[in-house]
Design a protein around this motif. Sequence first.
Motif, PDB file in Angstrom:
ATOM      1  N   ASN A 203      43.933  12.661 -37.316  1.00  0.00           N
ATOM      2  CA  ASN A 203      42.962  12.406 -36.356  1.00  0.00           C
ATOM      3  C   ASN A 203      42.538  13.719 -35.468  1.00  0.00           C
ATOM      4  O   ASN A 203      41.136  13.901 -35.354  1.00  0.00           O
ATOM      5  CB  ASN A 203      43.602  11.397 -35.402  1.00  0.00           C
ATOM      6  CG  ASN A 203      44.097  10.012 -35.737  1.00  0.00           C
ATOM      7  OD1 ASN A 203      43.317   9.889 -36.885  1.00  0.00           O
ATOM      8  ND2 ASN A 203      44.756   9.267 -35.139  1.00  0.00           N
ATOM      9  N   ALA A 204      43.329  14.501 -35.219  1.00  0.00           N
ATOM     10  CA  ALA A 204      42.802  15.953 -34.563  1.00  0.00           C
ATOM     11  C   ALA A 204      41.783  16.643 -35.506  1.00  0.00           C
ATOM     12  O   ALA A 204      40.835  17.186 -34.783  1.00  0.00           O
ATOM     13  CB  ALA A 204      44.253  16.624 -34.226  1.00  0.00           C
ATOM     14  N   ILE A 205      42.137  16.768 -36.641  1.00  0.00           N
ATOM     15  CA  ILE A 205      41.281  17.621 -37.543  1.00  0.00           C
ATOM     16  C   ILE A 205      39.907  17.081 -37.580  1.00  0.00           C
ATOM     17  O   ILE A 205      38.734  17.729 -37.616  1.00  0.00           O
ATOM     18  CB  ILE A 205      41.925  17.894 -38.632  1.00  0.00           C
ATOM     19  CG1 ILE A 205      43.264  18.622 -38.716  1.00  0.00           C
ATOM     20  CG2 ILE A 205      40.850  18.406 -39.929  1.00  0.00           C
ATOM     21  CD1 ILE A 205      43.925  18.681 -40.018  1.00  0.00           C
ATOM     22  N   CYS A 206      39.846  15.503 -37.847  1.00  0.00           N
ATOM     23  CA  CYS A 206      38.595  15.019 -37.771  1.00  0.00           C
ATOM     24  C   CYS A 206      37.990  15.070 -36.339  1.00  0.00           C
ATOM     25  O   CYS A 206      36.642  15.193 -36.353  1.00  0.00           O
ATOM     26  CB  CYS A 206      38.736  13.503 -38.165  1.00  0.00           C
ATOM     27  SG  CYS A 206      39.398  13.218 -40.032  1.00  0.00           S
ATOM     28  N   ALA A 207      38.534  15.009 -35.546  1.00  0.00           N
ATOM     29  CA  ALA A 207      38.128  15.016 -34.180  1.00  0.00           C
ATOM     30  C   ALA A 207      37.077  16.491 -33.846  1.00  0.00           C
ATOM     31  O   ALA A 207      36.275  16.629 -33.285  1.00  0.00           O
ATOM     32  CB  ALA A 207      38.931  15.013 -33.203  1.00  0.00           C
ATOM     33  N   ALA A 208      37.991  17.505 -34.446  1.00  0.00           N
ATOM     34  CA  ALA A 208      37.643  18.831 -34.413  1.00  0.00           C
ATOM     35  C   ALA A 208      36.025  18.996 -35.052  1.00  0.00           C
ATOM     36  O   ALA A 208      35.355  19.564 -34.589  1.00  0.00           O
ATOM     37  CB  ALA A 208      38.602  19.974 -34.636  1.00  0.00           C
ATOM     38  N   LYS A 209      36.114  18.341 -36.239  1.00  0.00           N
ATOM     39  CA  LYS A 209      35.082  18.464 -37.047  1.00  0.00           C
ATOM     40  C   LYS A 209      33.654  17.651 -36.161  1.00  0.00           C
ATOM     41  O   LYS A 209      32.598  18.169 -36.279  1.00  0.00           O
ATOM     42  CB  LYS A 209      34.994  17.805 -38.409  1.00  0.00           C
ATOM     43  CG  LYS A 209      36.068  18.495 -39.289  1.00  0.00           C
ATOM     44  CD  LYS A 209      35.499  19.920 -39.736  1.00  0.00           C
ATOM     45  CE  LYS A 209      34.214  19.807 -40.283  1.00  0.00           C
ATOM     46  NZ  LYS A 209      33.621  21.180 -40.734  1.00  0.00           N
ATOM     47  N   VAL A 210      34.037  16.785 -35.349  1.00  0.00           N
ATOM     48  CA  VAL A 210      32.985  15.895 -34.750  1.00  0.00           C
ATOM     49  C   VAL A 210      32.577  16.746 -33.401  1.00  0.00           C
ATOM     50  O   VAL A 210      31.402  16.817 -33.137  1.00  0.00           O
ATOM     51  CB  VAL A 210      33.495  14.550 -34.348  1.00  0.00           C
ATOM     52  CG1 VAL A 210      32.383  13.897 -33.237  1.00  0.00           C
ATOM     53  CG2 VAL A 210      33.703  13.854 -35.458  1.00  0.00           C
ATOM     54  N   ALA A 211      33.464  17.546 -32.963  1.00  0.00           N
ATOM     55  CA  ALA A 211      33.549  18.401 -31.782  1.00  0.00           C
ATOM     56  C   ALA A 211      32.568  19.691 -31.910  1.00  0.00           C
ATOM     57  O   ALA A 211      32.000  20.220 -31.333  1.00  0.00           O
ATOM     58  CB  ALA A 211      34.687  18.914 -31.229  1.00  0.00           C
ATOM     59  N   VAL A 212      32.405  19.889 -33.397  1.00  0.00           N
ATOM     60  CA  VAL A 212      31.518  21.010 -33.677  1.00  0.00           C
ATOM     61  C   VAL A 212      30.356  20.649 -34.296  1.00  0.00           C
ATOM     62  O   VAL A 212      29.506  21.362 -34.910  1.00  0.00           O
ATOM     63  CB  VAL A 212      32.337  22.191 -34.763  1.00  0.00           C
ATOM     64  CG1 VAL A 212      33.318  22.704 -33.939  1.00  0.00           C
ATOM     65  CG2 VAL A 212      32.524  21.550 -35.854  1.00  0.00           C
ATOM     66  N   SER A 213      30.097  19.303 -34.428  1.00  0.00           N
ATOM     67  CA  SER A 213      28.917  18.400 -34.818  1.00  0.00           C
ATOM     68  C   SER A 213      27.791  18.462 -34.040  1.00  0.00           C
ATOM     69  O   SER A 213      27.743  19.203 -33.055  1.00  0.00           O
ATOM     70  CB  SER A 213      29.332  17.236 -35.537  1.00  0.00           C
ATOM     71  OG  SER A 213      29.293  16.470 -34.420  1.00  0.00           O
ATOM     72  N   ASP A 214      26.693  17.599 -34.443  1.00  0.00           N
ATOM     73  CA  ASP A 214      25.719  17.607 -33.591  1.00  0.00           C
ATOM     74  C   ASP A 214      25.498  16.257 -32.924  1.00  0.00           C
ATOM     75  O   ASP A 214      24.435  16.012 -32.228  1.00  0.00           O
ATOM     76  CB  ASP A 214      24.234  17.493 -34.597  1.00  0.00           C
ATOM     77  CG  ASP A 214      22.909  17.799 -34.355  1.00  0.00           C
ATOM     78  OD1 ASP A 214      22.936  18.677 -33.330  1.00  0.00           O
ATOM     79  OD2 ASP A 214      21.907  17.193 -34.543  1.00  0.00           O
ATOM     80  N   ILE A 215      26.835  15.678 -32.952  1.00  0.00           N
ATOM     81  CA  ILE A 215      26.572  14.292 -32.410  1.00  0.00           C
ATOM     82  C   ILE A 215      26.884  14.561 -30.624  1.00  0.00           C
ATOM     83  O   ILE A 215      28.295  14.624 -30.187  1.00  0.00           O
ATOM     84  CB  ILE A 215      27.696  13.389 -32.838  1.00  0.00           C
ATOM     85  CG1 ILE A 215      27.539  13.268 -34.444  1.00  0.00           C
ATOM     86  CG2 ILE A 215      27.731  12.063 -32.098  1.00  0.00           C
ATOM     87  CD1 ILE A 215      28.433  12.730 -35.177  1.00  0.00           C
ATOM     88  N   ALA A 216      25.969  14.745 -29.810  1.00  0.00           N
ATOM     89  CA  ALA A 216      26.354  15.052 -28.430  1.00  0.00           C
ATOM     90  C   ALA A 216      26.522  13.861 -27.553  1.00  0.00           C
ATOM     91  O   ALA A 216      25.609  13.522 -26.897  1.00  0.00           O
ATOM     92  CB  ALA A 216      25.103  15.941 -27.869  1.00  0.00           C
ATOM     93  N   GLU A 217      27.604  13.345 -28.080  1.00  0.00           N
ATOM     94  CA  GLU A 217      27.796  11.814 -26.964  1.00  0.00           C
ATOM     95  C   GLU A 217      29.480  11.701 -26.693  1.00  0.00           C
ATOM     96  O   GLU A 217      30.091  12.877 -27.375  1.00  0.00           O
ATOM     97  CB  GLU A 217      27.446  10.564 -27.933  1.00  0.00           C
ATOM     98  CG  GLU A 217      25.977  10.511 -28.215  1.00  0.00           C
ATOM     99  CD  GLU A 217      25.732   8.983 -28.607  1.00  0.00           C
ATOM    100  OE1 GLU A 217      26.494   8.206 -28.477  1.00  0.00           O
ATOM    101  OE2 GLU A 217      24.606   8.801 -29.209  1.00  0.00           O
ATOM    102  N   VAL A 218      29.823  11.039 -26.182  1.00  0.00           N
ATOM    103  CA  VAL A 218      31.303  10.740 -25.853  1.00  0.00           C
ATOM    104  C   VAL A 218      31.676   9.678 -26.830  1.00  0.00           C
ATOM    105  O   VAL A 218      30.984   8.501 -27.180  1.00  0.00           O
ATOM    106  CB  VAL A 218      31.441  10.041 -24.523  1.00  0.00           C
ATOM    107  CG1 VAL A 218      32.912   9.633 -24.457  1.00  0.00           C
ATOM    108  CG2 VAL A 218      31.083  11.072 -23.296  1.00  0.00           C
ATOM    109  N   THR A 219      32.581  10.101 -27.835  1.00  0.00           N
ATOM    110  CA  THR A 219      33.018   9.439 -28.979  1.00  0.00           C
ATOM    111  C   THR A 219      34.522   9.149 -28.965  1.00  0.00           C
ATOM    112  O   THR A 219      35.012  10.029 -28.285  1.00  0.00           O
ATOM    113  CB  THR A 219      32.373   9.945 -30.324  1.00  0.00           C
ATOM    114  OG1 THR A 219      33.160  11.288 -30.284  1.00  0.00           O
ATOM    115  CG2 THR A 219      30.999  10.050 -30.432  1.00  0.00           C
ATOM    116  N   VAL A 220      35.104   8.329 -29.968  1.00  0.00           N
ATOM    117  CA  VAL A 220      36.464   8.362 -30.125  1.00  0.00           C
ATOM    118  C   VAL A 220      36.537   8.247 -31.684  1.00  0.00           C
ATOM    119  O   VAL A 220      35.714   7.515 -32.435  1.00  0.00           O
ATOM    120  CB  VAL A 220      36.874   6.737 -29.568  1.00  0.00           C
ATOM    121  CG1 VAL A 220      38.151   6.572 -30.089  1.00  0.00           C
ATOM    122  CG2 VAL A 220      36.902   6.626 -28.199  1.00  0.00           C
TER     123      VAL A 220
END
Length: 418
Positions: A203-220
């Motif tokens: 979960n943390a590794i996938c979250a890190a990929k989203v954190a450096v992505s282009d998705i500038a929203e609050v996500t889970v």
Amino acid sequence: MEFDEGDRVKIEKDGVAYEGIVMPSTTGHIVIKMNSGYNAGIDPENAVVTVLEKKQDVSTPKAPSSTSKKEAATSKLPKVSILSTGGTIASKIDYRTGAVTAQFSANDILQAIPELTEIADFSGKAIYNILSENMKAEYWQELARAIVKEIEDGAQGIIVAHGTDTMMYSAAALSFMIKTPVPIVFVGSQRSADRPSSDNAMNAICAAKVAVSDIAEVTVVMHSDESDDRCDIHRGTKVRKLHTSRRDAFRSVNSAPIGYVDYGTLEINTSLDYVKRGSRELKISDSLETRCAIVKFTPGASPDILAYYIDAGYRGLVIEGTGLGHVSTDWIPQVERATKAGIPVVMTSQCLNGRVCDRVYDTGRDILRAGAIEGENMMPEVALAKMMWALGQSDDYATVVAMMKENISGEITERSLE
């Protein structure tokens, strides 16, 4: 050979080699977290342990060095802040009680999951260290301010480590409180780091990929299914925990996920539109009105329940009605009493899927005449967070009603999934 918790080791036993990070153990076995994210418990008898790398303190600032290729590579990675609030992802066994308790800091998470350092240049900070049932609105405010400070200081992405039980409330609240130019990603785990089949690493590794992505929203970001194939990316206002213990407990409701992270390739695949990185200015609106409540209607329930909240000085009410958004006829006078007193009342449904529509039956039409607001396809907990936020922004009843009807952070969609 001697080794410590946090060391990367290789263990050879019975012709099989295991490699991973040494985790806490409450038994006589050596417990390691392998690269797959799973834990393995190995009987130390006749086992050969080789320390591959000693535990490093990731909280210690890196000294500048023109000769360190590793440090040079890290400096080129996006800067991401991990803000820990506690929960299972930041928990381990309490040796005093034998139960899971929130004890890890953000830096402990980085040490336990070294793969994260290949994705971004992380800094870690513990905002508070609680199990999520102890979450409060004032903690949302503290968290929102900490996130904004990190972004102002140059963070290009935020990961919030949070307990799963109330993560949907916090994600919804932050979705209204912050307009963000960078990703803000909530992540948790259903099983603590020192238990077999923990989901915290994936979960943390996938979250890190989203954190450096282009998705500038609050996500889970959490497991998509019981296997270790991918993690879903849920919009913060459209997600709910639907199972007490399964690793794939989180689902988007009345919406598809924004997308998913393929764990094998760590590639992000999206299926919905989303706010792009850098497309809006950072803004925080962190005032909240805490005197709001969800009231669940049940057959035969007394309207005195609503009267209690009105008389106790509550400023906003969300009702979980039946079906299309109904309560019994004897509740309607109390709904009208609330709205005439300037207390907004939002009608939602106990059904997980679908949209409130109080125009089909007589009771629904009476509810609307009493002044209730149709909650469209918002979940009750999202409507509650939005109500608290809207009342924090304005004391004007008409303004708050208009805000509750407006789609602000993806909480109301034009279509509901069949």
